[in-house]
Design a protein around this motif. Structure first.
Motif, mmCIF file in Angstrom:
data_model
loop_
_atom_site.group_PDB
_atom_site.id
_atom_site.type_symbol
_atom_site.label_atom_id
_atom_site.label_comp_id
_atom_site.label_asym_id
_atom_site.label_seq_id
_atom_site.Cartn_x
_atom_site.Cartn_y
_atom_site.Cartn_z
ATOM 1 N N ASN A 41 0.821 -1.212 0.000
ATOM 2 C CA ASN A 41 0.000 0.000 0.000
ATOM 3 C C ASN A 41 0.855 1.262 0.000
ATOM 4 N N LYS B 81 -8.652 -2.024 -6.996
ATOM 5 C CA LYS B 81 -8.451 -1.460 -5.650
ATOM 6 C C LYS B 81 -7.445 -0.299 -5.681
ATOM 7 N N SER B 82 -6.389 -0.470 -6.465
ATOM 8 C CA SER B 82 -5.340 0.561 -6.476
ATOM 9 C C SER B 82 -5.839 1.853 -7.126
ATOM 10 N N LYS B 85 -8.346 3.680 -4.843
ATOM 11 C CA LYS B 85 -7.650 4.429 -3.799
ATOM 12 C C LYS B 85 -7.281 5.836 -4.294
#
Lengths: 143, 99
Positions: A41, B81-82, B85
């Motif tokens: 992340n 998902k990336s 974000k």
């Protein structure tokens, strides 16, 4: 915080100041962060911030010279769990007072790159470029 | 970046593939905008886009705004998902049509 980040590590690479280099900038960053074992992340965020800063060089510092053969340098250092990313270019001098992102609620295209950088990094600092460099940007992040 | 377009009635489904950055935004606009300007509802499938920067986000905003002008809409589907974000970082999840 990444518990596995190495304590002392520095790598740098130069790239032609072109939008086509941005992919190479990201690849370089990903490789370095892989070595530093930074978790996914955070790695994604850091890659975005660095790519946005490199994009700003292409888009703004070389706005009037899009076919330049100049190179920009990206240097990634990690010391005592503090990550420092340096950008060096020989483009038009940046006036730090004019580097602003758009109001985030005023939705329109553009003006988000600097916002992303500021959101992701702990500090953004323009330093005087030492010859031959004109601009020297430093991004820092505590890991 | 590569892409695939399928059309079914008034819906144009556009699958983008790869990383969307400043280098490919003009190409992305060339693929998306004509369908909006033709008044089509555009379904933008981003399941195979793993990276998008501020330039890519600008294409999404511009597409959304053009669609409003043409009384149609752009629906962003299967966002990874990336990329989600990044959309959320730009505080656009309530502005863009995400499915």
């Amino acid at each position: 915080m990444s518990e596995t980040a190495q304590s002392n590590h520095t790598e740098k690479k130069d790239f032609l100041v072109r939008s086509s280099s941005l992919k190479d900038v990201r690849t370089f960053c990903r490789e370095v962060f892989e070595k530093l074992q930074i978790e996914q992340n955070l790695k994604d965020e850091l890659v975005l911030a660095i790519a946005e800063a490199a994009q700003n060089i292409v888009k703004h510092a070389y706005k009037d010279d899009p076919k330049t053969d100049d190179k920009m340098v990206v240097q990634i250092s990690c010391k005592d769990n503090k990550l420092q990313i340096g950008f060096y270019d020989m483009g038009t001098p940046v006036d730090p007072n004019k580097v602003k992102h758009r109001e985030i609620d005023n939705v329109k295209p553009g003006g988000l790159g600097t916002f992303f950088i500021q959101e992701i990094m702990d500090a953004v600092e323009f330093k005087d470029g030492k010859k031959p460099w004109i601009n020297h940007l430093v991004l820092t992040k505590q890991l | 970046m590569s892409y695939k377009v399928t059309e079914d009635g008034n819906i144009a489904t556009i699958h983008l593939d790869g990383e969307i950055d400043m280098d490919v935004t003009e190409k992305a606009k060339e693929v998306i905008f004509p369908h909006i300007e033709a008044g089509k509802e555009v379904h933008l499938n981003l399941s195979n886009v793993q990276y998008m920067d501020s330039s890519g986000i600008s294409v999404l905003i511009e597409s959304h705004q053009k669609a409003l002008e043409k009384n149609t809409k752009v629906i962003i589907k299967d966002v990874s998902k990336s990329v989600l974000k990044v959309i959320m970082m730009a505080k656009l999840e309530q502005i863009l049509n995400l499915e």
